[in-house]
Every structure is written in structure tokens, then in C-alpha cells.
Design an enzyme around this catalytic site. Structure first.
Site, PDB file in Angstrom:
ATOM      1  N   HIS A   6      -3.166  -2.854   1.303  1.00 26.44           N
ATOM      2  CA  HIS A   6      -2.044  -3.345   0.515  1.00 26.44           C
ATOM      3  C   HIS A   6      -2.023  -4.883   0.477  1.00 26.44           C
ATOM      4  O   HIS A   6      -2.183  -5.531   1.507  1.00 26.44           O
ATOM      5  CB  HIS A   6      -0.744  -2.824   1.145  1.00 26.44           C
ATOM      6  CG  HIS A   6       0.485  -3.173   0.366  1.00 26.44           C
ATOM      7  ND1 HIS A   6       0.681  -2.754  -0.924  1.00 26.44           N
ATOM      8  CD2 HIS A   6       1.577  -3.901   0.704  1.00 26.44           C
ATOM      9  CE1 HIS A   6       1.851  -3.202  -1.353  1.00 26.44           C
ATOM     10  NE2 HIS A   6       2.414  -3.900  -0.389  1.00 26.44           N
TER      11      HIS A   6
ATOM     12  N   ASP B 263       1.085   3.735   6.045  1.00 26.89           N
ATOM     13  CA  ASP B 263       0.653   2.537   6.772  1.00 26.89           C
ATOM     14  C   ASP B 263       0.847   1.263   5.950  1.00 26.89           C
ATOM     15  O   ASP B 263       0.302   1.101   4.866  1.00 26.89           O
ATOM     16  CB  ASP B 263      -0.832   2.699   7.117  1.00 26.89           C
ATOM     17  CG  ASP B 263      -1.327   1.630   8.082  1.00 26.89           C
ATOM     18  OD1 ASP B 263      -0.831   0.485   8.011  1.00 26.89           O
ATOM     19  OD2 ASP B 263      -2.212   1.938   8.887  1.00 26.89           O
TER      20      ASP B 263
ATOM     21  N   SER C  62      -0.382  -1.603   6.153  1.00 30.99           N
ATOM     22  CA  SER C  62      -1.567  -2.372   5.779  1.00 30.99           C
ATOM     23  C   SER C  62      -2.567  -1.531   4.987  1.00 30.99           C
ATOM     24  O   SER C  62      -3.628  -2.017   4.611  1.00 30.99           O
ATOM     25  CB  SER C  62      -2.227  -3.000   7.009  1.00 30.99           C
ATOM     26  OG  SER C  62      -2.381  -2.066   8.009  1.00 30.99           O
ATOM     27  N   GLU C  63      -2.259  -0.262   4.719  1.00 30.56           N
ATOM     28  CA  GLU C  63      -3.120   0.526   3.844  1.00 30.56           C
ATOM     29  C   GLU C  63      -2.400   0.803   2.526  1.00 30.56           C
ATOM     30  O   GLU C  63      -2.263  -0.072   1.701  1.00 30.56           O
ATOM     31  CB  GLU C  63      -3.634   1.770   4.574  1.00 30.56           C
ATOM     32  CG  GLU C  63      -4.562   1.342   5.729  1.00 30.56           C
ATOM     33  CD  GLU C  63      -5.407   2.446   6.325  1.00 30.56           C
ATOM     34  OE1 GLU C  63      -5.054   3.633   6.197  1.00 30.56           O
ATOM     35  OE2 GLU C  63      -6.441   2.110   6.936  1.00 30.56           O
ATOM     36  N   MET C  64      -1.870   2.008   2.319  1.00 29.69           N
ATOM     37  CA  MET C  64      -1.263   2.296   1.021  1.00 29.69           C
ATOM     38  C   MET C  64       0.213   1.884   0.948  1.00 29.69           C
ATOM     39  O   MET C  64       0.798   1.816  -0.140  1.00 29.69           O
ATOM     40  CB  MET C  64      -1.478   3.767   0.664  1.00 29.69           C
ATOM     41  CG  MET C  64      -2.968   4.048   0.399  1.00 29.69           C
ATOM     42  SD  MET C  64      -3.441   5.786   0.514  1.00 29.69           S
ATOM     43  CE  MET C  64      -2.791   6.411  -1.023  1.00 29.69           C
TER      44      MET C  64
END
Ligand code: HEC
Ligand code: HEC
Length: 331
Positions: A96, A136, A138-140
Site C-alpha cells: 500500500h 495488513d 503495509s499490504e492491501m
């Protein structure tokens, strides 16, 4: 054969599954195809029991859908591209808002059979794994289950697809995870190695046999074993010689046990020639370097260039055939 299983038997579910009797001590002397003891350390890919077709179809759409991310720009396929062996080819993933992750993205192919998911094994199964990248930050970065559910309930095509896949049940994050996991169980990559294990002894060349024998003789097979040539146990990286990068302590982060410092899931070596860069931090680009480092740090052995190439030659027989590489039409 070098005995290397010193890091085995961590508490908290780091159990090594029973892979049958270990071969007797001493080098494996006979040609690989004549040595049933060696071949018993491996298994051909199993046929997995698959879910209902509607569930798989729904899971495939969700897998490819960027609307499951906070920035509407990332899907599972962004970091595990199915037309690219289920990886992103980066050292560490970009999530992200361009945020750099901490670990290398492993492939999603053949993951249903893993002992546990993630480098540190913190998810027990694919269902448990699937919801974590969606939320998450820092992911999606969907952050909470409610925003996922709101998004999906607002798309009539998904309401219908959930209705077909899970009649009468809620459209919620747990069903999203179940559908994605159902889809992921279709992602298996049979290869020439399976044909060989199933009894076609012409499936490997002489040079590939030689690489297999070396892989077994020097002890790689102690950890990279079974159906996936790995993914069946947790082991310390740097068993014999300290691993250079100690920043990520692996399974210790999950269990907080000192015995789990630098312990990671032994990765599967299926498709390994195609899924670099290597290791949990993606620090190594070349498979040959990765093989030489393993020999040095895990087994205390220096391999010659010829030996490294020989092992690599065998590992390439694990390159399999991928499925489901094209994106479906999304509702
Ligand atoms: C921003 C990139 C990114 C996105 C998006 C992403 N992943 Fe991952 N995935 C990773 C990374 C990095 C890891 C390893 C993390 C770790 O081990 O701590 C991983 C691990 C996994 C694993 C475990 C593999 C193994 O060998 O243990 C599976 C399965 C997986 N992801 C599936 C998915 C699914 C399904 C989605 C979508 C819901 C998804 N991923 C979205 C980067 C991503
Ligand atoms: C004591 C157990 C053990 C032994 C022996 C061992 N490995 Fe590994 N292997 C591991 C672990 C643990 C990792 C993950 C390390 C990491 O990412 O930090 C790994 C990672 C790898 C990788 C990187 C895979 C990827 O997808 O990133 C390759 C390639 C590999 N091993 C090949 C070998 C070869 C070839 C041998 C023999 C020379 C060998 N290993 C011996 C435990 C072992």
C-alpha cells in the site's frame, strides 16, 4: 551423510512430520533410480480434494480483484502473479502507498500442502493466511473486515457469486478467505520430477540423476524433503555457519523462544529455478549462489562450481506446469 537436524524439535507446533524411516548412515552409493531409500524421501504431488466449482470461481475473482485493497490498486495477483509463477520477482514486496515490505513474497503455487504458511509459519492454513494481507496496513490495507464486507456487498455480481458459492451464508471476511483458499488449492504444478517418482525412469537425464544424488549425499535432502522438496519443517538458517543477515529473526518473532531465533520454514524447492530472488529477505539473485550458500551455512561444505551446476540441473526438473494464469472477468 552429514547429520544436520540439530535445529529440529522447536516447541509450539514446529513439529517435523513423519516422513518414514531415514536412510541408513553413509553415502548413498547407487544411482538414484536404483535406490528406493533415497526416493522414499520424496513424494509425487498429491491430487488435492477440491472445493465446489462455484467456490473456486469466486475465489479466483477475489484473488485478482484490486477492489479488495485500500488504494484500489493491489490484489493478491499483484505480488503473486500467476502468469509469473506466483511471485513478484522483487527482493521484498511493495504494498500500500509504495510501502516496502520486510520479506520476499513466496510463490502461491503448491502452498496448500505446506506445514504452515509464511516464512515464519504464523498461519496454520490457507484460510487463516488469506485474510491477513487484505487487512495488513503495509499490504492491501483494507484495515478492517467491515470495509471488505461493505465493498463486496455493494457489488451485485459478488452478491450473486457469494450466493451461488455459499447459499444462505454471510458475505464476510471468513468466506472471502475460504473462497480464496479454495481457489489456491487448484494451484499445483506437476513437473518432470513427478513423472520420475511415479516410475518413469526415463524422465530424468543422467546429469539430472547425478545432481539428485549429490543433493542427497551432501545432506540437502535432510531439510528439503517430501512432496514439495521442502515446506515440511522449520529449521535454523545458519546451522553450521552464522547466516549473514540477522535482522529478521524468523520464527522467534512468533514464538519468542530463543530456540526459534533464525528459524524459518524450509522453503519448497518446486519451481525454485524460476522463483528468485531467494531467501526470506530476497537477498540473493542467483540460484547458484543460493545453492553454494546453503552448502556452506547449513552443511559446512564448500561446493565446486561443477557441483553447484549439477544440483541446479536437478532442481530444474522441479519446474512445473502452471494453471489459472489469466485473470477472470470481474463483476
Ligand atoms: C504487497 C504484496 C502482497 C500482496 C498484495 C499479497 N501478498 Fe501474499 N505474501 C507476500 C509476502 C511478502 C509474503 C511473505 C510474508 C511473510 O512470510 O511474512 C506472502 C506470503 C503469502 C503466502 C504464504 C506462502 C508461503 O510459502 O508460506 C500465501 C499463501 C499468500 N501470501 C497468499 C496471498 C493472497 C491469497 C493474497 C491476497 C488476499 C496475498 N497473498 C496478497 C506479499 C503479498
Ligand atoms: C538444516 C536444514 C537445511 C539444509 C541442510 C539445507 N537447507 Fe536449503 N533452506 C533451509 C532454510 C531454513 C531455508 C530458508 C532460509 C532463509 O530464507 O533465510 C532454505 C532455503 C533454500 C533455498 C532458497 C529457496 C527460496 O525460495 O528462497 C534454496 C535454493 C535451498 N535452500 C537449497 C538448498 C540446497 C541445494 C541444499 C544443500 C546444499 C540445502 N538447501 C540444504 C534449510 C536447509
Amino acid at each position: 551423510m552429514v547429520s544436520v537436524l540439530v535445529a529440529c524439535g522447536n516447541a509450539e507446533g514446529s513439529a517435523v512430520p513423519d516422513l518414514g524411516p531415514a536412510p541408513p548412515p553413509g553415502p548413498v552409493a547407487m544411482a538414484a533410480d536404483e535406490n528406493p531409500r533415497l526416493l522414499r524421501r520424496f513424494r509425487p504431488l498429491r491430487r488435492l480434494e477440491l472445493a465446489d466449482g462455484e467456490q473456486i470461481a469466486l475465489g479466483k475473482m477475489l484473488y485478482f480483484d484490486t477492489r479488495l485493497s485500500g488504494g484500489r490498486d493491489l490484489s493478491c495477483n499483484s505480488c503473486h502473479a500467476l502468469d509469473h509463477l506466483g511471485i513478484d520477482s522483487r527482493a521484498v514486496s511493495i504494498g500500500h502507498n509504495g510501502r516496502l515490505g520486510k520479506r520476499n513474497a513466496p510463490t502461491v503455487y503448491n502452498t496448500a500442502q505446506h506445514i504452515a504458511l509464511f516464512w515464519d509459519g504464523r498461519a496454520a492454513d490457507l484460510e487463516q493466511q488469506a485474510s491477513s494481507p487484505i487487512l495488513d496496513p503495509s499490504e492491501m490495507a483494507m484495515l478492517d473486515a467491515r470495509s471488505v464486507e461493505r465493498t463486496l456487498r455493494g457489488i451485485p455480481g459478488y452478491v450473486a457469486a457469494f450466493g451461488r458459492a455459499y447459499p444462505g451464508e454471510a458475505i464476510d471476511l471468513s468466506h472471502v478467505a475460504r473462497a480464496i483458499a479454495a481457489f489456491e488449492r487448484t494451484l499445483v504444478t506437476p513437473s518432470r520430477w513427478d513423472r520420475y517418482l511415479e516410475g518413469d525412469h526415463t524422465a530424468l537425464t543422467k546429469a539430472e540423476h547425478a545432481g539428485l544424488k549429490l543433493f542427497a549425499d551432501i545432506g540437502c535432502v535432510q531439510c528439503h524433503t517430501g512432496e514439495l522438496v521442502g515446506a515440511s519443517m522449520f529449521q535454523k538458517v545458519g546451522v553450521v555457519e552464522r547466516w549473514p543477515n540477522q535482522a529478521d529473526q524468523g520464527r522467534y518473532v512468533v514464538t519468542k523462544l530463543d530456540a526459534d531465533r533464525m528459524v524459518f520454514k524450509v522453503p519448497s524447492l518446486r519451481n525454485v529455478a524460476l522463483t528468485g530472488p531467494y531467501f526470506h529477505d530476497g537477498s540473493v539473485k542467483s540460484l547458484r549462489t543460493a545453492i553454494a550458500m546453503m552448502a556452506k551455512h547449513q552443511l559446512g561444505t564448500e561446493l565446486t562450481d561443477e557441483e553447484v551446476v549439477s544440483i541446479e540441473t536437478w532442481l530444474k526438473t522441479l519446474d512445473g506446469t502452471t494453471v489459472n494464469v489469466t485473470a477472470p472477468a470481474l463483476p
